[in-house]
Design a protein around this motif. Structure first.
Motif, PDB file in Angstrom:
ATOM      1  N   THR A 187       6.203   3.004  -3.392  1.00 10.25           N
ATOM      2  CA  THR A 187       5.685   1.249  -4.127  1.00 10.25           C
ATOM      3  C   THR A 187       5.879   1.452  -5.208  1.00 10.25           C
ATOM      4  OG1 THR A 187       3.489   1.843  -4.053  1.00 10.25           O
ATOM      5  CG2 THR A 187       3.912   0.569  -2.578  1.00 10.25           C
TER       6      THR A 187
ATOM      7  N   THR B 164      -4.084  -0.974  -3.721  1.00  5.45           N
ATOM      8  CA  THR B 164      -2.580  -0.839  -4.350  1.00  5.45           C
ATOM      9  C   THR B 164      -2.288  -0.183  -5.975  1.00  5.45           C
ATOM     10  OG1 THR B 164      -2.380  -3.097  -4.249  1.00  5.45           O
ATOM     11  CG2 THR B 164      -2.249  -2.459  -2.348  1.00  5.45           C
TER      12      THR B 164
ATOM     13  N   SER C 212       1.266  -3.352   3.474  1.00  6.84           N
ATOM     14  CA  SER C 212       0.959  -4.184   2.431  1.00  6.84           C
ATOM     15  C   SER C 212      -0.711  -5.020   3.125  1.00  6.84           C
ATOM     16  CB  SER C 212       2.147  -5.164   1.820  1.00  6.84           C
ATOM     17  OG  SER C 212       3.286  -4.324   2.212  1.00  6.84           O
TER      18      SER C 212
ATOM     19  N   PHE D 113       0.972  -1.492  -0.257  1.00  4.58           N
ATOM     20  CA  PHE D 113       0.001  -0.158  -0.295  1.00  4.58           C
ATOM     21  C   PHE D 113       0.810   1.530  -0.042  1.00  4.58           C
ATOM     22  CE2 PHE D 113      -2.622   3.392   2.695  1.00  4.58           C
ATOM     23  CZ  PHE D 113      -3.291   3.271   1.135  1.00  4.58           C
ATOM     24  N   TYR D 114       1.748   1.192   0.989  1.00  5.68           N
ATOM     25  CA  TYR D 114       3.014   2.386   0.355  1.00  5.68           C
ATOM     26  C   TYR D 114       4.598   1.474   1.581  1.00  5.68           C
ATOM     27  CZ  TYR D 114       2.125   3.903   5.904  1.00  5.68           C
ATOM     28  OH  TYR D 114       2.368   3.855   6.919  1.00  5.68           O
TER      29      TYR D 114
ATOM     30  N   THR E  96       7.004  -1.564   4.407  1.00  7.43           N
ATOM     31  CA  THR E  96       6.483  -1.682   3.528  1.00  7.43           C
ATOM     32  C   THR E  96       4.748  -1.555   4.444  1.00  7.43           C
ATOM     33  OG1 THR E  96       5.207  -1.622   2.037  1.00  7.43           O
ATOM     34  CG2 THR E  96       6.705  -3.014   1.915  1.00  7.43           C
TER      35      THR E  96
END
Length: 437
Positions: A342, A321, A300, A131-132, A298
């Motif tokens: 990402t 995402t 996620s 996600f980031y 990250t």
């Protein structure tokens, strides 16, 4: 009038019918701002997927980790989508606790940054969708530094940071010299302190799995950490984690801050930050080495094998995402607000470059330079920079984080805290059979 009201009621009921037959998925996430924005934008996903409804469970970082880890160990997760990181993904995928994400072709896996993708992949399959992503770096008040005649190089030393914190500390005017994570937790205070220990030439455990928490590098790092916050940090630093420090910095209360690169966009947003346009960015400080000086992480989205709705859960994870989601955030909030770290395409987008030019290059360099496979100056037996990718680390890391908080609050000396942490680590590793490997 009654006929019109009745007709309106029938029309509303007809609109509600798809929702009544929709599958509900439960998403567990952390209470960071990008995740709060994802919740706000979820109706876009539900309109495009009328057969799915999303229910959110939003928790503080430490609570999320504890609850999700406990559920997974019991084999009875109450969630369809989990917000986890590289640490959990690698371990849980090997244990068979996660389903592969298997995103659709238009997801563009090749667009993911190599370091981020690698940390979420096992045997060629993606087990969590990023996600980031983030590393860590130094934020500083450029206006205050210029006024004091302080110039930071691209990667300063911790000695330079200490000297700057002393000179910029001005509590009488509401500005503290430095802000650092103090809240106990393996993903909070320990994440920062492990990178500091790495920078001083240390490691968490040697090649024989002997913990090194009482070594010279750890003593130097923790002593500096405690000194910085006790002398030049805000009161009550032992209660401050990422969210609290983000609030302090963008309110103009911190001169220096070493933390996650993901904060750069929030600090640069004039609608939310009082210091927008006055923030400088540098690589995380080094000491005797730059190896392991900045972390890699990250947040996620993963689908546990216990989910009863894996297809719907995968669909949501892929949506949240995707490049399309990034563009949705840009339309709704502007390119400065998109989740970063990402995808190559985000950094290459002209509009992102225009609004993020001050920090994008520093953020990308920090992420690309972090190597979890070679994290320390002496060779180490584990993978990970601010964590060790073994199942036992979470328990050990929580205990170490509590000892660091004890030293910070004055309930223990640095030597006492590190001795207690060393004892705990030795006991847990020995019990798990790591001794002598």
């Amino acid at each position: 009038m009654r006929r019109r009201i009745a007709a309106l009621g029938c029309w509303l009921a007809a609109l509600a019918l798809p929702a009544l037959g929709a599958t509900e998925i439960v998403v567990a996430t952390v209470n960071n701002e990008h995740m709060i924005e994802m919740q706000r934008l979820t109706p876009h996903f539900e309109r495009a997927n009328p057969d799915v409804r999303v229910r959110w469970v939003t928790l503080e970082e430490a609570t999320l980790r504890q609850r999700v880890s406990t559920d997974m160990a019991r084999g009875s997760s109450r969630y369809d989508v989990l917000t986890i990181g590289m640490y959990e993904t690698q371990i849980w995928a090997r244990r068979g606790w996660l389903r592969p994400i298997d995103p659709p072709p238009d997801y563009d896996l090749a667009d993911l940054l190599p370091a981020i993708r690698a940390g979420l992949t096992l045997d060629g399959r993606l087990y969590a969708a990023p996600f980031y992503g983030e590393s860590s770096m130094l934020y500083y008040r450029r206006d205050l530094a210029e006024r004091a005649g302080i110039v930071f190089p691209e990667r300063p030393s911790w000695r330079q940071v200490r000297e700057a914190a002393e000179r910029l500390h001005d509590p009488a005017n509401g500005v503290y010299g430095i802000c650092l994570r103090g809240k106990p937790g393996w993903g909070e205070n320990l994440a920062l302190v492990m990178t500091m220990a790495n920078a001083f030439g240390g490691q968490w455990a040697d090649l024989n799995w002997r913990p090194q928490l009482e070594s010279k590098p750890w003593r130097e790092a923790v002593s500096l950490y405690v000194e910085l916050l006790q002398r030049y940090g805000p009161p009550g630093s032992a209660a401050n984690g990422y969210n609290e420090l983000l609030g302090l910095f963008r309110a103009g209360r911190c001169a220096l801050w070493v933390d996650a690169t993901i904060a750069a966009g929030f600090l640069s947003d004039p609608a939310a930050s009082r210091v927008a346009g006055r923030v400088g960015f540098a690589q995380a400080p080094r000491a005797v080495t730059a190896k392991g000086a900045n972390w890699l992480w990250t947040w996620s989205l993963a689908v546990p094998t216990t989910s009863e709705h894996p297809q719907e859960a995968r669909r949501f994870a892929a949506w949240a995402t995707s490049r399309a989601y990034t563009e949705l955030v840009a339309r709704e909030r502007g390119w400065a607000a998109v989740p970063t770290g990402t995808r190559r395409s985000t950094y290459e987008h002209p509009q992102f470059q225009r609004v993020a030019g001050a920090f994008a290059a520093a953020e990308r360099k920090a992420i690309d330079s972090a190597d979890p496979d070679d994290p320390t100056l002496p060779r180490s037996p584990y993978r990970g920079i601010q964590y060790a990718a073994i199942p036992e680390f979470q328990t050990i890391g929580v205990a170490i984080g509590q000892q660091l908080a004890a030293a910070l609050s004055g309930r223990a000396s640095v030597d006492q805290a590190l001795h207690a942490a060393q004892t705990t680590a030795e006991r847990e590793l020995r019990a798990a059979g790591y001794g002598g490997r």
